[in-house]
Design a protein around this motif. Structure first.
Motif: not given
Length: 105
Positions: A78-105
């Motif tokens: 599960x952890x490897x899958x969620x890491x991949x999904x996280x990066x994929x979704x952030x990359x997709x957003x960065x392509x749309x917006x030019x960047x993506x913010x990540x908050x580390x809580x």
């Protein structure tokens, strides 16, 4: 305690989420892939945030693929899958917006 890591679009929408319990060593994989170890506070994230460019997210994706391409997604935990999904979704957003913010809580 634990690691709650959010990807957020320029509009302020949550686009990605990863959760690791405080004792889960796999959290360090995501911090490392994002080159964001300064936000790793041991049992949780530091509470800080950073903005990632398209290039930085592509670098994280390339590093993920180099490390884990030998593991079929159907066999990844599960952890490897969620890491991949996280990066994929952030990359997709960065392509749309030019960047993506990540908050580390």
């Amino acid at each position: 305690m634990g690691h709650d890591i959010y990807g957020v679009s320029k509009a302020g929408n949550e686009v990605a989420y990863a959760r690791f319990s405080m004792g889960n060593y796999n959290a360090s994989i995501l911090y490392s892939l994002l080159d964001a170890n300064e936000f790793h506070a041991g049992v949780s994230g530091s509470g800080g945030s950073s903005t990632f460019t398209i290039e930085q997210m592509e670098k994280a994706m390339d590093a993920y693929k180099q490390l884990f391409s030998h593991i079929p997604l159907s066999e990844a935990d599960w952890d490897l899958k969620q890491i991949l999904m996280f990066i994929e979704n952030c990359l997709e957003t960065a392509h749309k917006d030019g960047s993506v913010s990540v908050y580390f809580g």
